[in-house]
Design an enzyme around this catalytic site. Structure first.
Site, mmCIF file in Angstrom:
data_model
loop_
_atom_site.group_PDB
_atom_site.id
_atom_site.type_symbol
_atom_site.label_atom_id
_atom_site.label_comp_id
_atom_site.label_asym_id
_atom_site.label_seq_id
_atom_site.Cartn_x
_atom_site.Cartn_y
_atom_site.Cartn_z
ATOM 1 N N GLY A 80 1.384 -1.343 -0.047
ATOM 2 C CA GLY A 80 -0.112 0.035 0.048
ATOM 3 C C GLY A 80 1.076 1.215 0.238
ATOM 4 N NE ARG A 84 5.243 8.584 7.398
ATOM 5 C CZ ARG A 84 5.533 7.466 6.360
ATOM 6 N NH1 ARG A 84 6.356 7.896 4.961
ATOM 7 N NH2 ARG A 84 4.652 5.769 6.120
ATOM 8 N NE ARG A 100 7.655 10.657 1.457
ATOM 9 C CZ ARG A 100 8.605 8.587 1.559
ATOM 10 N NH1 ARG A 100 7.526 7.608 0.748
ATOM 11 N NH2 ARG A 100 9.527 8.724 1.483
ATOM 12 C CG ASP A 119 6.739 0.425 8.864
ATOM 13 O OD1 ASP A 119 6.722 -0.416 8.190
ATOM 14 O OD2 ASP A 119 7.690 1.255 9.069
ATOM 15 N N GLY A 174 0.122 2.842 6.899
ATOM 16 C CA GLY A 174 0.793 1.486 8.360
ATOM 17 C C GLY A 174 0.805 0.746 8.412
ATOM 18 N NE ARG A 227 11.283 6.954 7.314
ATOM 19 C CZ ARG A 227 10.533 6.566 6.635
ATOM 20 N NH1 ARG A 227 9.728 5.919 7.460
ATOM 21 N NH2 ARG A 227 10.480 6.859 5.281
#
Length: 205
Positions: free
Chosen positions: A19, A144, A155, A26, A24, A51
């Protein structure tokens, strides 16, 4: 790239969660693994920077561009792609290790990678995770605080292209804000139903 399916039992199933960035994936995969002991997460290898909240070997295997290219030459990836200017690949050894343990491998990969996996593993279960609409996706990416304006728009544009391919997936699941438990329970139900079908086909065979 050599297309060789690793050894597995007839009842095993490779699960792909894909997706757009910000859907979401993770969080969903982490909780799913906690709930389903028969699943094994196949860690993706990437050249992108790590990150602050990520751990090498848990979230991704972080390698240099040179090392990634070496692994391509050595045919170490089941599939690989260039995503947002960085390479990502699924290790053949990681997939085989999960299957040899009798576990169902879970891959968290991008949409183009999911399409390649389906070609390699026709019986793979493909789940498309979505936030529901573009406004919600924009809000999550904004939250984020890791993207420039240009990066955010890039994105979102990619997400639109990926959404056009969601019909290629077996299931589409909306990951509602503040309802992670509900999303994971739904996916657990999907996996349970698909496992039952696989077992039934195995018995018939």
């Amino acid at each position: 790239m050599t297309q060789v399916s690793p050894k597995r039992t007839a009842a095993q199933m490779l699960i792909v969660v894909s997706g757009p960035s910000g859907a979401g994936k993770d969080s969903v995969v982490r909780l799913l693994l906690e709930r389903e002991p028969d699943l094994v997460f196949v860690v993706t290898t990437t050249t992108r920077p790590m990150r602050a909240d990520e751990v090498d070997g848990r979230d991704y295997f972080f390698v240099s561009g040179e090392e990634f290219l070496r692994r391509i030459e050595a045919d170490e990836f089941v599939e690989y792609a260039l995503v947002y200017g960085e390479h990502k690949g699924v290790s053949r050894k990681e997939v085989e290790a999960a299957l040899e343990k009798g576990k169902d491998p879970v891959l968290r990969i991008d949409v183009q990678g999911a399409a390649r996996i389906k070609r390699l593993y026709p019986n793979a279960l493909l789940i498309f995770l979505t936030p529901g609409n573009e406004a919600e996706l924009r809000a999550r990416l904004d939250a984020r605080e890791t993207e420039t304006h240009v990066g955010l728009e890039r994105r979102l544009a990619t997400a639109r292209e990926e959404s056009e391919r969601r019909e290629e997936f077996d299931y589409q699941v909306v990951n509602q804000r503040d309802d992670l438990e509900g999303t994971v329970k739904l996916i657990q139900g999907i996996i349970s139903a698909e496992r039952a079908q696989v077992r039934a086909r195995t018995v018939e065979t």
